[in-house]
Design an enzyme around this catalytic site. Structure first.
Site, PDB file in Angstrom:
ATOM      1  N   GLU A 396      -9.042 -15.110   9.476  1.00 50.81           N
ATOM      2  CA  GLU A 396     -10.326 -14.937   8.980  1.00 50.81           C
ATOM      3  C   GLU A 396     -10.201 -14.516   7.573  1.00 50.81           C
ATOM      4  O   GLU A 396      -9.658 -13.541   7.293  1.00 50.81           O
ATOM      5  CB  GLU A 396     -10.857 -13.688   9.915  1.00 50.81           C
ATOM      6  CG  GLU A 396     -11.048 -14.380  11.308  1.00 50.81           C
ATOM      7  CD  GLU A 396     -11.375 -12.904  12.313  1.00 50.81           C
ATOM      8  OE1 GLU A 396     -11.767 -11.951  11.737  1.00 50.81           O
ATOM      9  OE2 GLU A 396     -11.199 -12.966  13.496  1.00 50.81           O
ATOM     10  N   ALA A 438     -12.182 -15.341  15.903  1.00 51.28           N
ATOM     11  CA  ALA A 438     -11.891 -15.424  17.155  1.00 51.28           C
ATOM     12  C   ALA A 438     -10.310 -15.433  17.225  1.00 51.28           C
ATOM     13  O   ALA A 438      -9.521 -16.197  16.820  1.00 51.28           O
ATOM     14  CB  ALA A 438     -12.175 -16.691  17.760  1.00 51.28           C
ATOM     15  N   GLU A 439      -9.924 -14.066  17.464  1.00 53.18           N
ATOM     16  CA  GLU A 439      -8.759 -13.693  17.241  1.00 53.18           C
ATOM     17  C   GLU A 439      -7.557 -14.428  18.232  1.00 53.18           C
ATOM     18  O   GLU A 439      -6.295 -14.848  17.988  1.00 53.18           O
ATOM     19  CB  GLU A 439      -8.351 -12.124  17.608  1.00 53.18           C
ATOM     20  CG  GLU A 439      -8.857 -11.274  16.448  1.00 53.18           C
ATOM     21  CD  GLU A 439     -10.335 -11.094  16.325  1.00 53.18           C
ATOM     22  OE1 GLU A 439     -10.982 -11.139  15.461  1.00 53.18           O
ATOM     23  OE2 GLU A 439     -11.157 -11.609  17.378  1.00 53.18           O
ATOM     24  N   GLN A 461      -7.386  -9.880  10.855  1.00 51.81           N
ATOM     25  CA  GLN A 461      -7.957  -9.007   9.876  1.00 51.81           C
ATOM     26  C   GLN A 461      -7.945  -7.510  10.007  1.00 51.81           C
ATOM     27  O   GLN A 461      -7.594  -6.930   8.825  1.00 51.81           O
ATOM     28  CB  GLN A 461      -9.461  -9.351   9.624  1.00 51.81           C
ATOM     29  CG  GLN A 461     -10.015  -9.091   8.437  1.00 51.81           C
ATOM     30  CD  GLN A 461     -11.427  -9.737   8.330  1.00 51.81           C
ATOM     31  OE1 GLN A 461     -12.296  -9.239   8.735  1.00 51.81           O
ATOM     32  NE2 GLN A 461     -11.325 -10.848   7.450  1.00 51.81           N
ATOM     33  N   HIS A 509     -11.851   0.728  12.427  1.00 46.41           N
ATOM     34  CA  HIS A 509     -11.137   0.258  11.525  1.00 46.41           C
ATOM     35  C   HIS A 509      -9.974   1.331  11.004  1.00 46.41           C
ATOM     36  O   HIS A 509      -9.350   1.084   9.980  1.00 46.41           O
ATOM     37  CB  HIS A 509     -12.018   0.113   9.958  1.00 46.41           C
ATOM     38  CG  HIS A 509     -13.121  -0.922  10.213  1.00 46.41           C
ATOM     39  ND1 HIS A 509     -14.308  -0.823  10.798  1.00 46.41           N
ATOM     40  CD2 HIS A 509     -12.942  -2.348   9.697  1.00 46.41           C
ATOM     41  CE1 HIS A 509     -14.965  -1.678  10.841  1.00 46.41           C
ATOM     42  NE2 HIS A 509     -14.226  -2.615  10.093  1.00 46.41           N
TER      43      HIS A 509
END
Length: 708
Positions: A396, A438-439, A461, A509
């Site tokens: 991404e 979309a991982e 990401q 995060h």
């Protein structure tokens, strides 16, 4: 989208002059062979000679048609567990299937490691299958992309290029179309107009759940009609002639380069889902009787006799011949040797490329100015991509700009942390490109590409968002070598920023969680703490022949204290080789990532108290350098493990357990752990500081252990 409706379920097998008697009889024989193999395996299961059975009964016509439409050993296949007839038509033998059933050493699909009907065969490009439904869809996408890339990428020897019109086949049941990874694969297949053929074998049930409960409206092909470039075919998959025509047309469409083909075949399931299931518990007798009227073997036999292509005696003789072949193969399979117990641990990792070996140790170049970790990683990627034309980078936002025309006016994105900045500008959009958000798509596609010989270096990401890809990592990527008995591999590198200390990263995060992946046999985990190590470990990861999870601590990307001179284009560091960052005699702290610097500060402060602390930077979690840890325990007799992950079940617990088991007699005190609270990481900086381990926490543990 284009739709072709062919031969609805009410059709009869109409004559077709293009199909010769020999072709039809060969197809019929494969169908009978598939059914009789199912029956033989059921018999063997009931005799406890094999240990699992799942049949392809009722699917034989469409599957034989699919196998006959492909070019064996040229096209690629990701079949699912009902695809026995497909594999027979490609070239897999009954003996090979029965060797898998008994778990024989010479089973070509897995050497006794994988369940029966989980197909794999290198000669016929059948990629080793797993049990989770739908995971193969994304890998098939990567495989189809690899055909295009290996055909077009510069710098590859012509002998290593595939047939440019090769297609990839992937099959699933109707129930699997409920899986998100199926839909993710359709997005990429249609967007890229990939040469792939989907076969949906719709027998109306996902074990006991009927199709109308699984699929809105009960018709998957109606739902996918809006995908651009996707040509949809519908067929009665119990009708051999219709199936042969439709599969030929679908493969031709995919081979043309216009886009993916989607075949929705209505079939039946006259046997239960598997021998662990009893369909009489949820199917009425009337429903089962209706299905029996559509049995593809019965229908094909009736057609062959009605058209004068065979007599009943001919077909009886054919079945007798099939039974003789199966009985002979059964005798051989039952007598076949099983894998010996001493092979159980083979092929978790490559037997040929040992990244812990001394040969990976090299001297760094010491010329130039120190630079940051992010710069070292970026430069390593540039150097490796210049060296190896098979490397592709995607994820991404990793490209400079998906609209390449914009690069004349913009500097480019290159990832949210700029780690991949400039790669697309140098190597082009074929080798560096953005993925959908979309991982699982990223990792699944990378697995398919790597199986074909490409070297994907992909980015998740943020580590916090790696979990949609966990199925692809845990059940596919890390197990492929082992479950295929070293016949298929997927040496993917997954890069991911990890960790907190961001001031505002909040719960999504700032996560760590390396210990979870340490529990996945088959993947290496690297976790550098400085720029030089990042370059050396990443180069080793890229040149490794196994999957690597390469964790890059976000807080360390641009710190000044961990800068280093770029160590050169050939600098590598062996995995499983920790670094002693500080000498000490009174105790040892083992740590990694952002805790290395915090531990060094604590050790410096402890020195003022007269406590000498050895600090070990683990550098790789898997493999772990147990020798360096053991030596430190023997010499200092006290151990602390400090990590940023949560305390409970963090990797520090594994180290503590290992030391207690192997070095207990050398310990003068309990092993202590310093870690994050068992909570998510909060947004407010004061809360984040309280949750994550700080230098003061490490110092407190040092003082506590010294006083024991």
């Amino acid at each position: 989208m284009k739709t072709v409706a062919a031969h609805p379920s009410s059709s009869t097998l109409a004559p077709d002059q293009a199909l010769s008697r020999d072709v039809l009889l060969r197809a019929y024989r494969w169908m009978v062979l598939s059914r009789r193999l199912d029956d033989k395996e059921i018999q063997l299961k009931n005799q406890s000679q094999i240990f699992f059975q799942i049949s392809g009964a009722g699917h034989e016509a469409i599957l034989v048609a699919a196998g006959m439409a492909l070019r064996p050993g040229v096209d690629w296949a990701y079949p699912y567990y009902r695809d026995r007839a497909f594999c027979l038509a490609l070239g897999v033998t009954p003996l090979e299937m029965l060797l898998q059933g008994v778990g024989a050493k010479d089973d070509p699909s897995s050497g006794g490691r994988q369940m029966p009907s989980h197909w794999g065969h290198t000669r016929w490009n059948i990629v080793s299958g797993s049990s989770p439904t739908g995971t193969q869809c994304l890998q098939a996408i990567g495989c189809a992309e690899a055909t295009r890339l290996l055909t077009e990428l510069p710098g590859l020897p012509d002998a290593e290029r595939p047939a440019p019109d090769a297609v990839t086949y992937v099959s699933i049941g109707d129930g699997t179309t409920s899986e998100g990874e199926f839909w993710e694969s359709l997005n990429t297949a249609s967007n890229g107009r990939l040469p792939i053929v989907y076969l949906i074998e719709d027998n109306g049930y996902a074990i006991s759940v009927p199709v109308e409960v699984q699929t809105p409206g009960g018709d998957i092909s109606r739902l996918v009609e809006g995908f651009p470039h996707l040509k949809v075919f519908r067929v009665d998959g119990t009708d051999l002639l219709a199936s042969l025509r439709v599969m030929e047309d679908a493969v031709a469409y995919a081979r043309s380069g216009e886009g993916p083909a989607f075949v929705h075949a209505k079939v039946i399931r006259p046997y239960s889902h598997s021998l662990s299931d009893d369909e009489r518990l949820y199917k009425t007798a009337a429903e089962r009787a209706r299905e029996a009227t559509r049995d593809p073997i019965t229908r094909t036999a009736e057609y062959l006799i009605a058209e004068g292509l065979a007599t009943r005696e001919d077909l009886d003789a054919l079945q007798a011949d099939v039974d003789r072949e199966i009985n002979e193969a059964t005798d051989i399979a039952l007598a076949a040797a099983k894998p010996t117990r001493d092979t159980a641990g083979l092929y978790v990792f490559s037997p040929d490329v040992d990244v812990t070996a001394p040969g990976w140790e090299s001297e760094p170049v010491v010329e130039g100015k120190p630079d940051t970790m992010v710069a070292a990683i970026n430069r390593t990627l540039h150097d490796e991509m210049r060296t190896n034309p098979r490397i592709v980078v995607f994820g991404e936002d990793v490209a400079d700009a998906s609209r390449e025309g914009a690069l004349a006016e913009v500097s480019g994105k290159g990832g949210v942390f700029k780690v991949t900045h400039g790669l697309q500008r140098e190597f082009g959009g074929q080798r560096v490109f953005n993925s959908p958000l979309a991982e699982a798509n990223i990792v699944g596609r990378a697995t398919g590409m790597a199986t074909r010989g490409l070297k994907p270096v992909v980015e998740i990401q943020f580590f916090d968002y790696i979990w949609p890809a966990f199925m692809q990592i845990r059940d596919e990527l890390t197990m492929l070598r082992y479950r295929s008995n070293n016949t298929f591999t997927a040496p993917v590198v997954i890069r991911s920023p990890i960790g907190g200390y961001l001031r505002g990263g909040a719960p999504y995060h700032s996560q760590s969680g390396e210990s979870i992946f340490a529990h996945c046999p088959g993947i290496h985990i690297a976790f550098p703490s400085n720029a030089v190590d990042a370059a050396g470990l990443l180069r080793t990861a890229i040149r490794c022949d196994d999957p690597v999870l390469f964790l890059e601590h976000k807080h360390l990307y641009r710190q000044t204290y961990n800068k280093g001179v770029y160590p050169g284009a050939d600098f590598t560091i062996p995995f499983g080789r920790a670094a002693v960052r500080r000498a000490g005699t009174d105790m040892t702290v083992v740590t990694w990532g952002a805790l290395v610097q915090r531990t060094l500060l604590a050790a410096q402060q402890a020195e003022k108290d007269g406590i000498s602390v050895r600090v070990i930077d683990l550098r790789t979690i898997m493999p772990c350098d147990w020798d360096t840890i053991g030596q430190a325990v023997r010499e200092t007799n006290r151990l602390i493990v400090a990590h940023e992950d949560t305390l409970t079940s963090g990797f520090g617990a594994e180290i503590a357990a290992h030391v207690a088991e192997h070095f207990f007699e050398h310990l003068d005190a309990p092993v202590l752990r310093v870690a994050a609270m068992d909570t998510p990481v909060a947004y407010c900086p004061d809360l984040e500081e309280e949750i994550l381990p700080q230098s003061a926490d490490v110092l407190a543990a040092i003082r506590k252990l010294a006083a024991y």
